[in-house]
Structure formats: C-alpha cells, structure tokens
Design a protein around this motif. Sequence first.
Motif, PDB file in Angstrom:
ATOM      1  N   LYS A  18      14.486 -40.388 -43.504  1.00 19.56           N
ATOM      2  CA  LYS A  18      15.073 -39.083 -43.772  1.00 19.56           C
ATOM      3  C   LYS A  18      14.943 -38.165 -42.564  1.00 19.56           C
ATOM      4  O   LYS A  18      15.850 -37.411 -42.235  1.00 19.56           O
ATOM      5  CB  LYS A  18      14.397 -38.432 -44.983  1.00 19.56           C
ATOM      6  N   ARG A  19      13.791 -38.239 -41.897  1.00 21.31           N
ATOM      7  CA  ARG A  19      13.564 -37.393 -40.730  1.00 21.31           C
ATOM      8  C   ARG A  19      14.518 -37.778 -39.600  1.00 21.31           C
ATOM      9  O   ARG A  19      15.103 -36.913 -38.952  1.00 21.31           O
ATOM     10  CB  ARG A  19      12.110 -37.535 -40.265  1.00 21.31           C
ATOM     11  N   ILE A  20      14.726 -39.085 -39.380  1.00 25.52           N
ATOM     12  CA  ILE A  20      15.638 -39.549 -38.333  1.00 25.52           C
ATOM     13  C   ILE A  20      17.064 -39.110 -38.632  1.00 25.52           C
ATOM     14  O   ILE A  20      17.772 -38.605 -37.766  1.00 25.52           O
ATOM     15  CB  ILE A  20      15.546 -41.077 -38.167  1.00 25.52           C
ATOM     16  N   VAL A  21      17.483 -39.274 -39.893  1.00 20.46           N
ATOM     17  CA  VAL A  21      18.831 -38.853 -40.277  1.00 20.46           C
ATOM     18  C   VAL A  21      18.979 -37.351 -40.115  1.00 20.46           C
ATOM     19  O   VAL A  21      20.008 -36.854 -39.633  1.00 20.46           O
ATOM     20  CB  VAL A  21      19.143 -39.302 -41.733  1.00 20.46           C
ATOM     21  N   GLY A  26      21.233 -32.842 -37.121  1.00 19.24           N
ATOM     22  CA  GLY A  26      21.046 -31.601 -36.371  1.00 19.24           C
ATOM     23  C   GLY A  26      21.650 -31.692 -34.977  1.00 19.24           C
ATOM     24  O   GLY A  26      22.319 -30.755 -34.501  1.00 19.24           O
ATOM     25  N   ILE A  27      21.450 -32.824 -34.312  1.00 18.74           N
ATOM     26  CA  ILE A  27      22.028 -33.020 -32.972  1.00 18.74           C
ATOM     27  C   ILE A  27      23.548 -32.996 -33.051  1.00 18.74           C
ATOM     28  O   ILE A  27      24.222 -32.372 -32.236  1.00 18.74           O
ATOM     29  CB  ILE A  27      21.516 -34.338 -32.351  1.00 18.74           C
ATOM     30  N   TYR A  28      24.092 -33.665 -34.067  1.00 14.64           N
ATOM     31  CA  TYR A  28      25.553 -33.685 -34.219  1.00 14.64           C
ATOM     32  C   TYR A  28      26.084 -32.278 -34.469  1.00 14.64           C
ATOM     33  O   TYR A  28      27.082 -31.869 -33.871  1.00 14.64           O
ATOM     34  CB  TYR A  28      25.969 -34.611 -35.366  1.00 14.64           C
ATOM     35  N   LEU A  29      25.422 -31.531 -35.332  1.00 14.67           N
ATOM     36  CA  LEU A  29      25.902 -30.182 -35.639  1.00 14.67           C
ATOM     37  C   LEU A  29      25.827 -29.258 -34.428  1.00 14.67           C
ATOM     38  O   LEU A  29      26.690 -28.394 -34.241  1.00 14.67           O
ATOM     39  CB  LEU A  29      25.125 -29.592 -36.809  1.00 14.67           C
TER      40      LEU A  29
END
Length: 184
Positions: A18-21, A26-29
Amino acid sequence: MVVQSKLILPSPSERSVKRIVSELTGIYLRHRTRISRAVYLTLFVALINRIRNAISEQKAASIRQAEARKRAVTGPGSGEATSRKRVELNREFFKNLLRLLKIVIPGWRSEELRLLISHSVFLVIRTLISLYVAELDGRLVSSLVRGKGRDFLLGIVWWMVVAIPATFTNSMASSPPHSKGRNQ
C-alpha cells in the motif's frame, strides 16, 4: 539464561505494498502533465514513424512495379507476360468437380448434404432479411425526419419483431448445427 537475538527482516506485507502504491500515485500526481505530454509525444513519434515506413514501402513497391513493367516491355514475348491465362470449362473440369463432390458429399441422404443445403438456405434467408431490414431502416429514418412519431414507434416495434428471426437465421448461417461427437 541465554537470550538469542534474531535479525528480523521486514517481510513484504500488505502495508508495504500500500505504501509503494501510495508513493507511486503521489509521484504520478505531482508529474501528471509531464507524464501525459511524454506519452502523447511518444505516440505521435510512433505514428510519424509508421507513416514514414508506409510511404517508403509504397515508393519501393511502385519502383519494383515500374521495373517489372520495363522488363516485360523490353523482354521477348511481352504479349504473353501481360495477357492472362484463359480458364476453360471443359470436360476435364467437370470430371474433377464431380470427383470432389463425391468426396465432399458421400451420398444423397448423408449428413454433409443436409448441412450444405441447410447452410445455403439460411444464407439466402439471411440475405432476404438483410434487404428487408435495410428497407425498414429507411422507413424509420423517413418517419423520424418527417416527425411522424406514431409511424416511427410502430416501425421500431416491427423492427424488434423482425430481429428475432433475423438473429436466429444469422446464428444458423454463421455456424450450422453439428452432430454430437464431431469436432470435439
């Protein structure tokens, strides 16, 4: 008492996934516009490359055809190269056709003959229904454009009534019934 110490490595658990996703999201956004632009640019470059390859293939094919025409015109017997061989319906053709039909249809009461006839009948019926549906579609559009709501609704109902045998006929023409045990 002796106490043993163990090195406990964090196992991949649901929390870490969950943390990785969450981090990737967040990086994508944060970089969404840059990523979208890069994807669009990549697709555009791929499209341009395909168009360029298609044009070069067409040019090469036209050059090959021009060279073949030049060779055919300059070579001996140029009239023979450009004329097509004429197909004849002679006695040998009909003998071969009869031989093939005997293989395909072993007898007058065979299942293969029944399947061939039923498939042919359903193909003819499907063609007739397609013509009728096209006429019905034209009447529907005409009544819709002219503003005749009652005629339009009656046409829709009739179109749905015709759809039932059309669906059955289409499925029978697409795949005729086979006997049990075959093609399994």
